[in-house]
Design a protein around this motif. Sequence first.
Motif, PDB file in Angstrom:
ATOM      1  N   ALA A  72     141.128 -55.705 -61.206  1.00  0.00           N
ATOM      2  CA  ALA A  72     140.393 -55.764 -62.866  1.00  0.00           C
ATOM      3  C   ALA A  72     140.223 -54.505 -63.368  1.00  0.00           C
ATOM      4  CB  ALA A  72     139.339 -56.679 -62.671  1.00  0.00           C
ATOM      5  N   MET A  73     139.773 -53.557 -62.425  1.00  0.00           N
ATOM      6  CA  MET A  73     139.419 -52.422 -63.101  1.00  0.00           C
ATOM      7  C   MET A  73     140.624 -51.458 -63.324  1.00  0.00           C
ATOM      8  SD  MET A  73     137.071 -50.112 -63.664  1.00  0.00           S
ATOM      9  CE  MET A  73     135.430 -50.523 -62.447  1.00  0.00           C
ATOM     10  N   LEU A  74     141.712 -51.604 -62.713  1.00  0.00           N
ATOM     11  CA  LEU A  74     143.076 -50.773 -62.803  1.00  0.00           C
ATOM     12  C   LEU A  74     143.937 -51.457 -64.066  1.00  0.00           C
ATOM     13  CD1 LEU A  74     144.041 -49.668 -59.207  1.00  0.00           C
ATOM     14  CD2 LEU A  74     142.836 -48.275 -61.012  1.00  0.00           C
ATOM     15  N   ARG A  75     143.922 -52.790 -64.301  1.00  0.00           N
ATOM     16  CA  ARG A  75     144.805 -53.371 -65.184  1.00  0.00           C
ATOM     17  C   ARG A  75     144.671 -52.927 -66.646  1.00  0.00           C
ATOM     18  NH1 ARG A  75     142.600 -58.380 -65.697  1.00  0.00           N
ATOM     19  NH2 ARG A  75     143.152 -58.751 -63.391  1.00  0.00           N
ATOM     20  N   PRO A  76     143.557 -52.667 -67.103  1.00  0.00           N
ATOM     21  CA  PRO A  76     143.357 -51.935 -68.535  1.00  0.00           C
ATOM     22  C   PRO A  76     143.981 -50.683 -68.501  1.00  0.00           C
ATOM     23  CG  PRO A  76     141.322 -52.765 -67.797  1.00  0.00           C
ATOM     24  CD  PRO A  76     142.112 -52.957 -66.634  1.00  0.00           C
ATOM     25  N   ILE A  77     143.962 -49.960 -67.524  1.00  0.00           N
ATOM     26  CA  ILE A  77     144.531 -48.508 -67.683  1.00  0.00           C
ATOM     27  C   ILE A  77     146.013 -48.570 -67.477  1.00  0.00           C
ATOM     28  CG2 ILE A  77     144.370 -46.369 -66.237  1.00  0.00           C
ATOM     29  CD1 ILE A  77     141.654 -46.948 -65.421  1.00  0.00           C
ATOM     30  N   LEU A  93     141.947 -42.886 -64.462  1.00  0.00           N
ATOM     31  CA  LEU A  93     142.187 -43.375 -63.128  1.00  0.00           C
ATOM     32  C   LEU A  93     140.835 -42.383 -62.282  1.00  0.00           C
ATOM     33  CD1 LEU A  93     145.790 -43.143 -62.506  1.00  0.00           C
ATOM     34  CD2 LEU A  93     144.594 -45.147 -62.668  1.00  0.00           C
ATOM     35  N   LEU A  94     140.479 -41.466 -62.729  1.00  0.00           N
ATOM     36  CA  LEU A  94     139.443 -40.712 -61.681  1.00  0.00           C
ATOM     37  C   LEU A  94     138.178 -41.547 -62.224  1.00  0.00           C
ATOM     38  CD1 LEU A  94     140.673 -36.978 -62.217  1.00  0.00           C
ATOM     39  CD2 LEU A  94     140.662 -38.314 -60.157  1.00  0.00           C
ATOM     40  N   ILE A  95     137.985 -41.985 -63.531  1.00  0.00           N
ATOM     41  CA  ILE A  95     136.728 -42.535 -63.840  1.00  0.00           C
ATOM     42  C   ILE A  95     136.746 -43.832 -63.070  1.00  0.00           C
ATOM     43  CG2 ILE A  95     135.546 -43.612 -65.658  1.00  0.00           C
ATOM     44  CD1 ILE A  95     136.802 -41.390 -67.644  1.00  0.00           C
ATOM     45  N   ALA A  96     137.785 -44.566 -63.134  1.00  0.00           N
ATOM     46  CA  ALA A  96     137.852 -45.976 -62.427  1.00  0.00           C
ATOM     47  C   ALA A  96     137.429 -45.782 -60.961  1.00  0.00           C
ATOM     48  CB  ALA A  96     138.965 -46.638 -62.675  1.00  0.00           C
ATOM     49  N   ALA A  97     138.218 -44.558 -60.312  1.00  0.00           N
ATOM     50  CA  ALA A  97     137.983 -44.294 -58.714  1.00  0.00           C
ATOM     51  C   ALA A  97     136.519 -44.155 -58.673  1.00  0.00           C
ATOM     52  CB  ALA A  97     139.030 -43.271 -58.502  1.00  0.00           C
ATOM     53  N   ILE A  99     133.763 -44.968 -60.367  1.00  0.00           N
ATOM     54  CA  ILE A  99     133.142 -46.447 -60.264  1.00  0.00           C
ATOM     55  C   ILE A  99     133.151 -47.148 -58.988  1.00  0.00           C
ATOM     56  CG2 ILE A  99     132.827 -48.282 -61.600  1.00  0.00           C
ATOM     57  CD1 ILE A  99     133.626 -46.729 -64.058  1.00  0.00           C
ATOM     58  N   LEU A 100     134.507 -47.052 -58.585  1.00  0.00           N
ATOM     59  CA  LEU A 100     134.742 -48.216 -57.523  1.00  0.00           C
ATOM     60  C   LEU A 100     134.156 -47.518 -56.154  1.00  0.00           C
ATOM     61  CD1 LEU A 100     138.465 -49.091 -58.388  1.00  0.00           C
ATOM     62  CD2 LEU A 100     136.309 -50.846 -58.247  1.00  0.00           C
ATOM     63  N   LEU A 101     134.169 -46.168 -56.180  1.00  0.00           N
ATOM     64  CA  LEU A 101     133.795 -45.573 -54.962  1.00  0.00           C
ATOM     65  C   LEU A 101     132.413 -45.131 -54.859  1.00  0.00           C
ATOM     66  CD1 LEU A 101     136.723 -43.061 -54.288  1.00  0.00           C
ATOM     67  CD2 LEU A 101     136.248 -45.376 -53.444  1.00  0.00           C
ATOM     68  N   ASP A 102     131.783 -45.470 -55.852  1.00  0.00           N
ATOM     69  CA  ASP A 102     130.144 -45.389 -56.045  1.00  0.00           C
ATOM     70  C   ASP A 102     129.594 -46.418 -55.440  1.00  0.00           C
ATOM     71  OD1 ASP A 102     127.895 -44.201 -56.855  1.00  0.00           O
ATOM     72  OD2 ASP A 102     127.510 -45.599 -58.334  1.00  0.00           O
ATOM     73  N   GLU A 103     129.988 -47.535 -55.168  1.00  0.00           N
ATOM     74  CA  GLU A 103     129.551 -48.975 -54.458  1.00  0.00           C
ATOM     75  C   GLU A 103     129.557 -48.365 -52.964  1.00  0.00           C
ATOM     76  OE1 GLU A 103     128.377 -51.632 -55.818  1.00  0.00           O
ATOM     77  OE2 GLU A 103     128.808 -50.473 -57.595  1.00  0.00           O
ATOM     78  N   ALA A 104     128.247 -48.269 -52.525  1.00  0.00           N
ATOM     79  CA  ALA A 104     128.020 -47.944 -51.004  1.00  0.00           C
ATOM     80  C   ALA A 104     128.431 -49.296 -50.098  1.00  0.00           C
ATOM     81  CB  ALA A 104     126.588 -47.646 -50.771  1.00  0.00           C
ATOM     82  N   PRO A 105     129.202 -48.966 -48.937  1.00  0.00           N
ATOM     83  CA  PRO A 105     129.645 -49.938 -48.096  1.00  0.00           C
ATOM     84  C   PRO A 105     128.291 -50.507 -47.488  1.00  0.00           C
ATOM     85  CG  PRO A 105     129.864 -47.717 -47.071  1.00  0.00           C
ATOM     86  CD  PRO A 105     129.438 -47.374 -48.331  1.00  0.00           C
ATOM     87  N   PRO A 106     128.349 -51.940 -47.198  1.00  0.00           N
ATOM     88  CA  PRO A 106     127.184 -52.779 -46.624  1.00  0.00           C
ATOM     89  C   PRO A 106     126.684 -52.179 -45.360  1.00  0.00           C
ATOM     90  CG  PRO A 106     129.180 -53.933 -46.630  1.00  0.00           C
ATOM     91  CD  PRO A 106     129.466 -52.700 -47.311  1.00  0.00           C
ATOM     92  N   PRO A 107     125.613 -51.931 -45.037  1.00  0.00           N
ATOM     93  CA  PRO A 107     125.128 -51.507 -43.867  1.00  0.00           C
ATOM     94  C   PRO A 107     125.573 -52.481 -42.635  1.00  0.00           C
ATOM     95  CG  PRO A 107     123.108 -52.382 -44.968  1.00  0.00           C
ATOM     96  CD  PRO A 107     124.467 -52.547 -45.945  1.00  0.00           C
TER      97      PRO A 107
END
Length: 166
Positions: A72-77, A93-97, A99-107
Amino acid sequence: MDQPQTHSDRTRTASREASLKIFEHRRFRTRFPALPDQRTDLPRTDLPRTTWDHLQRQLTALSSCAPDEVEAMLRPIRDAQAGKPPEMVLRELLIAASILLDEAPPPRGPQANWRGRLDHDLGPFASLAVMAVFAIVAAILFSGLLMAAHSFLVAIQDWLWRIFAS
């Protein structure tokens, strides 16, 4: 009730969208003019070719987001890439990446207590987030105190006016 769009309405909408794309393209080119070939003695080094599916697979693997969220994040681009300079698409693409990579993995493991969940939910700046919430609450309480003091002073002023006016 929505009325069906007429041909002129669709034409106006398409014209507005085209004008917006042209404006965005010009603004991007003004901010980021094309780079001149700085060294002609070296061979050109382009980025390796890849596909949208490769990009989506790698972002899904690297982020803690679900595959449908990444898609869903890549579709508009992907849908809006036509007519844009490659560098502009790369920037999006760098902005989308990011945002996506800013989410920390669950502990995971024995550290997955409430503190680990707090760090996961709020990120590496958990203590800053807690301090910011504390500052906001303190500001709200302080502003309430100031409003109460102001009301008290206005009441005293009114009382003094009534005493000295009579």
